[in-house]
Design a protein around this motif. Structure first.
Motif, short mmCIF file in Angstrom:
data_model
loop_
_atom_site.label_atom_id
_atom_site.label_comp_id
_atom_site.label_asym_id
_atom_site.label_seq_id
_atom_site.Cartn_x
_atom_site.Cartn_y
_atom_site.Cartn_z
N LEU A 75 7.74 55.32 51.75
CA LEU A 75 7.34 55.26 53.15
C LEU A 75 6.52 56.47 53.55
CD1 LEU A 75 7.37 53.71 55.73
CD2 LEU A 75 9.64 54.62 56.26
N VAL A 76 6.85 57.64 53.02
CA VAL A 76 6.05 58.83 53.30
C VAL A 76 4.64 58.65 52.77
CG1 VAL A 76 5.73 61.26 52.66
CG2 VAL A 76 7.97 60.45 53.44
N ARG A 77 4.51 58.09 51.57
CA ARG A 77 3.17 57.84 51.02
C ARG A 77 2.38 56.88 51.89
NH1 ARG A 77 3.46 56.60 44.68
NH2 ARG A 77 4.89 55.00 45.42
N VAL A 78 3.03 55.82 52.38
CA VAL A 78 2.33 54.85 53.22
C VAL A 78 1.86 55.50 54.52
CG1 VAL A 78 2.63 52.76 54.60
CG2 VAL A 78 3.48 52.84 52.26
N LEU A 79 2.77 56.26 55.16
CA LEU A 79 2.44 56.85 56.46
C LEU A 79 1.29 57.84 56.36
CD1 LEU A 79 5.98 57.45 58.01
CD2 LEU A 79 4.26 55.79 58.75
N PHE A 80 1.37 58.75 55.40
CA PHE A 80 0.41 59.85 55.38
C PHE A 80 -0.80 59.57 54.51
CE2 PHE A 80 4.37 61.71 56.81
CZ PHE A 80 3.94 62.39 57.94
N CYS A 81 -0.86 58.38 53.91
CA CYS A 81 -2.08 57.96 53.21
C CYS A 81 -2.83 56.88 53.97
CB CYS A 81 -1.75 57.45 51.80
SG CYS A 81 -1.18 58.74 50.67
N VAL A 82 -2.11 56.03 54.70
CA VAL A 82 -2.74 54.92 55.42
C VAL A 82 -3.04 55.29 56.87
CG1 VAL A 82 -2.48 52.51 56.13
CG2 VAL A 82 -1.60 53.26 53.91
N VAL A 83 -2.07 55.89 57.55
CA VAL A 83 -2.28 56.25 58.96
C VAL A 83 -1.87 57.71 59.19
CG1 VAL A 83 -2.15 53.95 59.97
CG2 VAL A 83 -0.03 55.16 59.43
N PRO A 84 -2.52 58.65 58.51
CA PRO A 84 -2.07 60.05 58.61
C PRO A 84 -2.15 60.62 60.02
CG PRO A 84 -4.22 59.91 57.56
CD PRO A 84 -3.71 58.51 57.67
N GLY A 85 -3.25 60.34 60.75
CA GLY A 85 -3.38 60.88 62.10
C GLY A 85 -2.35 60.32 63.04
N GLU A 86 -2.16 59.00 62.98
CA GLU A 86 -1.19 58.36 63.87
C GLU A 86 0.24 58.79 63.54
OE1 GLU A 86 -3.61 56.92 62.34
OE2 GLU A 86 -4.90 56.03 63.88
N ALA A 87 0.55 58.97 62.24
CA ALA A 87 1.90 59.39 61.85
C ALA A 87 2.19 60.81 62.35
CB ALA A 87 2.06 59.32 60.33
N THR A 88 1.21 61.69 62.21
CA THR A 88 1.39 63.07 62.68
C THR A 88 1.58 63.10 64.20
OG1 THR A 88 -0.01 63.87 60.88
CG2 THR A 88 0.35 65.37 62.72
N ALA A 89 0.79 62.32 64.91
CA ALA A 89 0.93 62.28 66.36
C ALA A 89 2.27 61.68 66.77
CB ALA A 89 -0.23 61.47 66.96
N ALA A 90 2.75 60.67 66.03
CA ALA A 90 4.04 60.07 66.35
C ALA A 90 5.17 61.06 66.17
CB ALA A 90 4.26 58.84 65.46
N ILE A 91 5.11 61.86 65.11
CA ILE A 91 6.14 62.88 64.90
C ILE A 91 6.11 63.89 66.04
CG2 ILE A 91 6.83 64.80 63.41
CD1 ILE A 91 5.90 63.15 61.03
N GLN A 92 4.91 64.28 66.47
CA GLN A 92 4.79 65.24 67.57
C GLN A 92 5.35 64.65 68.86
OE1 GLN A 92 3.64 68.51 67.22
NE2 GLN A 92 4.63 68.59 69.22
N ASP A 93 5.12 63.35 69.09
CA ASP A 93 5.68 62.70 70.29
C ASP A 93 7.20 62.75 70.27
OD1 ASP A 93 3.16 62.13 71.18
OD2 ASP A 93 3.17 60.04 70.49
N ILE A 94 7.80 62.46 69.13
CA ILE A 94 9.27 62.47 69.03
C ILE A 94 9.80 63.87 69.28
CG2 ILE A 94 11.20 62.16 67.45
CD1 ILE A 94 9.65 59.88 66.14
N LEU A 95 9.17 64.88 68.67
CA LEU A 95 9.62 66.26 68.88
C LEU A 95 9.48 66.68 70.33
CD1 LEU A 95 8.12 68.00 65.69
CD2 LEU A 95 10.49 67.32 66.11
N ASP A 96 8.39 66.26 70.98
CA ASP A 96 8.21 66.59 72.39
C ASP A 96 9.28 65.93 73.25
OD1 ASP A 96 6.00 68.10 71.77
OD2 ASP A 96 4.54 66.52 72.25
#
Length: 318
Positions: free
Chosen positions: A8-29
């Motif tokens: 799942l990490v490979r899928v997230l950060f290879c297919v939708v890296p920008g969106e995955a990073t932003a989603a993590i930031q949203d959760i942390l916020d």
């Protein structure tokens, strides 16, 4: 579960890296602001529920399961972001230079080598491509069209044939191979389904036990260190096991193994064929001075050595 996290990490950060990073930031916020809306509350409850799903013997919480649950929440948010984002403009696509396209082709070539060529050559055993194919990686191929482990059969570098371990008193080795799944982890219904299709109702997971490492293997139930049944490994892997025994344990051990004739054969060959047998007794705490190796031919003739000299090259220290 660890493999699922990896995928799942490979899928997230290879297919939708920008969106995955932003989603993590949203959760942390959201967590930092204590903004517990309905979505955040459901995500927290889901991850907490995942933490209760551990079935690994000797492990209170398998943290890879709640981690996978958290990554699923990230994936859902990333997909939502991807749907809401505008499609790339034609000018942005044209700006991708030759270097970017060459990098893509290179990565595709690496992936093709890893998935298709490495198992055929025999330089990759524990890999993402193997579990779903159930490929036989030593002693002959069960693939409909292609061979496996060519270098182990035809090249001097990885040649060595196949070893059948027939007895061992080493808990380190017995916890790793053959890796039988405890019967209590397979329901009676699952065993009936397996037997109905000709399966013997037992499953073995040495690849998984290799991946989780010695610390988690040591927490398995005590009976996991008891020798259960013979198993075969490539000679190269057997040499690696001996090296691990000598460097990670101090307890004396005795192993009886058979070198099989030829590089491949059928199941009867795996179970009964013998070129010669060896019994190795060793005390790793004595710096190799306490080692005895006895080699017996298929008809019982034997030769032996001690005091660090051996009669089989697999038992030698590199």
């Amino acid at each position: 579960s660890e493999f699922s996290v990896f995928c799942l990490v490979r899928v997230l950060f290879c297919v939708v890296p920008g969106e995955a990073t932003a989603a993590i930031q949203d959760i942390l916020d959201d967590l930092r602001r204590f903004s517990f809306n309905l979505r955040v509350c459901l995500e927290v409850v889901f991850v907490a529920w995942c933490a209760t799903r551990t079935t690994t013997p000797g492990v209170a919480i398998n943290w890879s399961i709640p981690l996978y649950g958290a990554l699923c929440c990230v994936a859902l948010r990333a997909v939502r972001r991807k749907q809401d984002s505008a499609p790339p403009q034609e000018d942005d696509v044209k700006k991708r230079g030759v270097l970017s396209k060459s990098l893509e082709r290179g990565l595709v070539a690496v992936a093709l080598f890893y998935a298709f060529l490495a198992p055929v050559l025999g330089i990759s055993d524990v890999s993402g491509a193997k579990p779903y194919a159930s490929l036989r990686m030593h002693g002959g191929s069960n693939h409909l069209l292609l061979p496996t482990a060519l270098l182990q059969r035809h090249a001097l570098l990885l040649d060595g044939g196949v070893v059948r371990v027939e007895a061992s008193n080493s808990s380190f080795l017995n916890r790793l191979f053959p890796g039988q799944v405890p019967p209590r982890l397979l329901s009676e219904r699952a065993r009936r389904l397996l037997r109905a299709v000709g399966h013997e109702g037992r499953q073995f997971v040495p690849t998984y036990l290799r991946m989780i490492g010695p610390d988690r293997r040591a927490r398995l139930p005590g009976d996991a260190g008891i020798f259960r049944r013979p198993f075969t490994v490539p000679a190269l892997e057997f040499r690696r096991l001996l090296e691990e025994l000598r460097t990670t344990t101090t307890a004396p051990f005795a192993i009886e193994y058979a070198r099989l004739p030829g590089p491949e054969g059928d199941e009867a060959w795996r179970a009964r064929a013998v070129a010669y047998r060896v019994r190795l007794e060793e005390d790793p705490s004595s710096d190799g001075s306490s080692r005895r190796c006895v080699r017996r031919g298929p008809r019982g003739s034997s030769s032996s050595s001690s005091e660090g000299s051996v009669v089989d090259e697999l038992a030698e220290e590199e």
